[in-house]
Design a protein around this motif. Structure first.
Motif, PDB file in Angstrom:
ATOM      1  N   GLU A   1       0.824  -1.209   0.000  1.00 39.61           N
ATOM      2  CA  GLU A   1       0.000   0.000   0.000  1.00 39.61           C
ATOM      3  C   GLU A   1       0.859   1.261   0.000  1.00 39.61           C
ATOM      4  O   GLU A   1       0.562   2.230  -0.702  1.00 39.61           O
TER       5      GLU A   1
ATOM      6  N   LYS B   1       2.622   1.517  -3.453  1.00 37.24           N
ATOM      7  CA  LYS B   1       1.645   1.945  -4.472  1.00 37.24           C
ATOM      8  C   LYS B   1       1.526   3.461  -4.495  1.00 37.24           C
ATOM      9  O   LYS B   1       1.552   4.093  -5.563  1.00 37.24           O
ATOM     10  N   SER B   2       1.344   4.064  -3.309  1.00 33.09           N
ATOM     11  CA  SER B   2       1.209   5.525  -3.231  1.00 33.09           C
ATOM     12  C   SER B   2       2.461   6.206  -3.766  1.00 33.09           C
ATOM     13  O   SER B   2       2.382   7.206  -4.498  1.00 33.09           O
TER      14      SER B   2
ATOM     15  N   LEU C   1       2.687   5.736  -7.745  1.00 32.64           N
ATOM     16  CA  LEU C   1       1.737   6.585  -8.463  1.00 32.64           C
ATOM     17  C   LEU C   1       2.177   8.049  -8.429  1.00 32.64           C
ATOM     18  O   LEU C   1       2.043   8.771  -9.419  1.00 32.64           O
ATOM     19  N   GLN C   2       2.726   8.469  -7.291  1.00 33.57           N
ATOM     20  CA  GLN C   2       3.205   9.851  -7.175  1.00 33.57           C
ATOM     21  C   GLN C   2       4.410  10.092  -8.070  1.00 33.57           C
ATOM     22  O   GLN C   2       4.458  11.071  -8.832  1.00 33.57           O
TER      23      GLN C   2
ATOM     24  N   GLN D   1      -1.113   9.986 -10.737  1.00 35.91           N
ATOM     25  CA  GLN D   1      -2.041  10.277  -9.647  1.00 35.91           C
ATOM     26  C   GLN D   1      -3.498  10.067 -10.041  1.00 35.91           C
ATOM     27  O   GLN D   1      -4.371   9.978  -9.176  1.00 35.91           O
ATOM     28  N   GLY D   2      -3.773   9.977 -11.338  1.00 35.01           N
ATOM     29  CA  GLY D   2      -5.130   9.724 -11.799  1.00 35.01           C
ATOM     30  C   GLY D   2      -5.598   8.310 -11.509  1.00 35.01           C
ATOM     31  O   GLY D   2      -6.802   8.027 -11.534  1.00 35.01           O
ATOM     32  N   LEU D   3      -4.655   7.417 -11.229  1.00 31.98           N
ATOM     33  CA  LEU D   3      -5.002   6.047 -10.868  1.00 31.98           C
ATOM     34  C   LEU D   3      -5.160   5.929  -9.359  1.00 31.98           C
ATOM     35  O   LEU D   3      -4.535   6.671  -8.601  1.00 31.98           O
ATOM     36  N   LYS D   4      -5.972   4.991  -8.933  1.00 33.63           N
ATOM     37  CA  LYS D   4      -6.147   4.742  -7.503  1.00 33.63           C
ATOM     38  C   LYS D   4      -5.292   3.558  -7.088  1.00 33.63           C
ATOM     39  O   LYS D   4      -5.006   2.667  -7.893  1.00 33.63           O
ATOM     40  N   THR D   5      -4.892   3.542  -5.821  1.00 30.47           N
ATOM     41  CA  THR D   5      -4.052   2.451  -5.343  1.00 30.47           C
ATOM     42  C   THR D   5      -4.734   1.098  -5.458  1.00 30.47           C
ATOM     43  O   THR D   5      -4.067   0.073  -5.609  1.00 30.47           O
ATOM     44  N   ASP D   6      -6.071   1.096  -5.372  1.00 30.01           N
ATOM     45  CA  ASP D   6      -6.767  -0.194  -5.464  1.00 30.01           C
ATOM     46  C   ASP D   6      -6.998  -0.619  -6.915  1.00 30.01           C
ATOM     47  O   ASP D   6      -7.700  -1.595  -7.172  1.00 30.01           O
ATOM     48  N   GLU D   7      -6.370   0.105  -7.860  1.00 29.40           N
ATOM     49  CA  GLU D   7      -6.476  -0.252  -9.272  1.00 29.40           C
ATOM     50  C   GLU D   7      -5.216  -0.919  -9.806  1.00 29.40           C
ATOM     51  O   GLU D   7      -5.111  -1.185 -10.996  1.00 29.40           O
TER      52      GLU D   7
END
Length: 533
Positions: A147, A150-151, A154-155, A160-166
């Motif tokens: 988790e 993932k953050s 993405l950063q 950032q347009g994607l969510k961690t649960d994706e």
């Protein structure tokens, strides 16, 4: 008299194997210091997350000893979960001024207040993880570690347009292990087969050129060549090669290695448009240098359904010895769809391959197949990156995410750019800075430098009369400077790759002076021969 070197014997060597011969020659003179700008191992590293790692280890050992405190033989046990958070907070208060401890306190707050994770469960995972007292469970990646990373991913990847649960991550032993796993699992799952075409963004890290031609794969390589005249961007005509439906995959490094240039927005959009026409195209993007770039955006952010992301912590955090990397894959991806569309006979073979680890192997996601294949399937239950490695990875990521002023990144960028400027200033080149360049490496273009120093006729003479490999051996022998040949990275023009990460500024100035001296000697030879004519 020194025996002449037969340079032809080195023609087929990888740059990294040729490097060993250059180092041997550069070290043959004991009256000087070797300047090795070959392999890109940085001489800088992040200290705060390492301090935090060792302090967390001390706390974890204290916790472990509580479980068998009646023994005196150095035996510990699993940390006692009850009251763990309270004891940790007391440890922070008691040792707050100790380097690394305040970082742990801030990281604990960040986990709770910014990422919204359960701080108690996170702490338990970190304490047990740093002790290495459990197998990695889940084997793909520890829950809270995934988790956090993932953050971070993405950063840093501009996604950032994607969510961690994706998306899902698989923690690997560095980016090189990630590469190996991806190639192997793509082959095992029928995504690439002998004789298939794959596109490779060139110039590129040499294993991407060498692996496809191995007997294991026997793939046909189609180079997508970046143009130095376009500041190492891919021309549209080269990217349009990806429209060929026979090309199964596109492998690239972004920012590139060795030009060290990120793909510009125009090219990213063009690739995205091509993917709309080629929704079956699989992209593998190796973005290890993306963390050094300003406003970086990965193809994973642009084409998440088609892209396998490879990221390594090795260069940015100075952690090549830690072997920390991840493979990222969106939940909704074409790879899983391609596997589900395989011929029934192939799917039957694959179902048998994975039947020992799941009851419905046809539903096994590609990223979980990567995990299983990394341990020859039969050892899937012992797969996974070591838990202390995952803890250090988390601390690296948190260090960057908590750095609101980006002070660490700014320091590294300035450090590298000063080295680059020192080299070219002493060389006598008027190299201009490219806004898309991260300058981790630099390609010293033989023709361009010779043209700048002594004109077009001399540049043509050099290219006609001098073997680029000979130049590398001569600079190693005479000046103790180790550079790698650009040819091995699929650079189209004679050039040398220098890492700007692993020496100090004055040493890069010395490399520039050595190269300038060599150019002067060749120019003297050139003028002497032309006077005789």
């Amino acid at each position: 008299m020194k025996k002449p070197i037969d340079y032809a014997q080195y023609a087929n060597l990888s740059p990294f194997e040729l490097k060993d011969n250059l180092i041997k020659l550069a070290q043959s003179h004991t009256d000087r210091i070797m300047l090795n700008a070959g392999r890109g191992n940085p001489n800088f590293l992040a200290t705060w997350p390492r301090q935090a790692f060792f302090q967390l280890g001390l706390f974890a050992i204290e916790e472990s000893e509580m479980s068998y405190s009646y023994l005196n033989e150095g035996v510990g046990g699993f940390p006692i979960r009850t009251g763990l958070t309270g004891r940790f907070e007391a440890f922070i208060r008691r040792n707050y001024n100790t380097p690394g401890v305040s970082f742990l306190g801030k990281a604990f707050s960040y986990i709770r207040d910014q990422l919204g994770l359960d701080e108690n469960a996170f702490l338990q995972e970190m304490v047990e993880g740093i002790l290495g007292c459990n197998y990695p469970v889940p084997d793909r990646m520890l829950h809270f570690s995934e988790e956090v990373i993932k953050s971070y991913v993405l950063q840093q990847m501009g996604a950032q347009g994607l969510k961690t649960d994706e998306l899902d991550l698989f923690a690997t032993e560095g980016g090189t292990a990630a590469m190996t796993y991806v190639f192997n699992s793509m082959k095992e799952n029928g995504l690439i087969n002998k004789g298939d075409k794959i596109a490779i963004g060139a110039p590129i890290f040499t294993p991407y050129l060498e692996i496809p031609s191995l007997n294991d794969y026997q793939l046909v390589e189609v180079l997508i060549n970046a143009d130095p005249q376009l500041e190492w961007q891919y021309p549209e005509s080269e990217l349009r090669k990806l429209e060929d439906p026979s090309i199964k995959a596109f492998f690239l490094v972004n920012p590139s290695n060795p030009p060290s240039v990120k793909i510009d927005d125009k090219s990213l959009q063009l690739i995205a448009d091509i993917v709309k026409k080629r929704p079956d195209l699989i992209i593998l993007t190796d973005d290890v240098y993306g963390t050094f770039a300003d406003n970086f955006q990965s193809l994973f952010a642009i084409c998440p359904k088609n892209t396998i992301l490879v990221y390594s912590f090795s260069k940015y955090f100075g952690a090549t010895g830690w072997r920390l990397g991840v493979i990222g894959l969106a939940h909704d991806n074409v790879i899983d769809k391609s596997i589900s569309a395989l011929p029934s006979k192939t799917k039957q073979i694959l179902n048998k391959r994975y039947s020992s680890i799941v009851t419905e192997p046809d539903k096994l996601k590609f990223i979980d197949r990567l995990v299983a294949d990394s341990r020859a399937v039969a050892l899937n239950h012992t797969a996974g990156l070591s838990t202390p490695q995952q803890v250090q990875m988390v601390l690296f990521a948190l260090c960057e995410m908590m750095d609101a002023d980006q002070s660490y990144k700014s320091t590294l960028k300035n450090l590298i750019r000063r080295r680059d400027a020192a080299l070219y200033q002493r060389l006598g080149s008027s190299k201009k800075r490219d806004i898309n360049s991260v300058e981790y490496y630099t390609l010293i273009d033989l023709e361009t430098i010779c043209h700048e120093l002594y004109g077009d006729d001399f540049a043509k003479w050099i290219l006609t009369n001098k073997n680029p490999t000979e130049l590398l051996f001569r600079i190693a022998d005479e000046a103790g400077v180790v550079l790698l040949p650009g040819k091995g990275f699929a650079v189209q023009h004679p050039s040398a790759r220098a890492s700007l990460a692993n020496l100090n500024e004055y040493q890069y100035a010395a490399i520039g002076s050595s190269l300038r001296k060599l150019a002067e000697e060749y120019y003297a030879e050139y003028t002497s021969k032309h006077k005789k004519k």
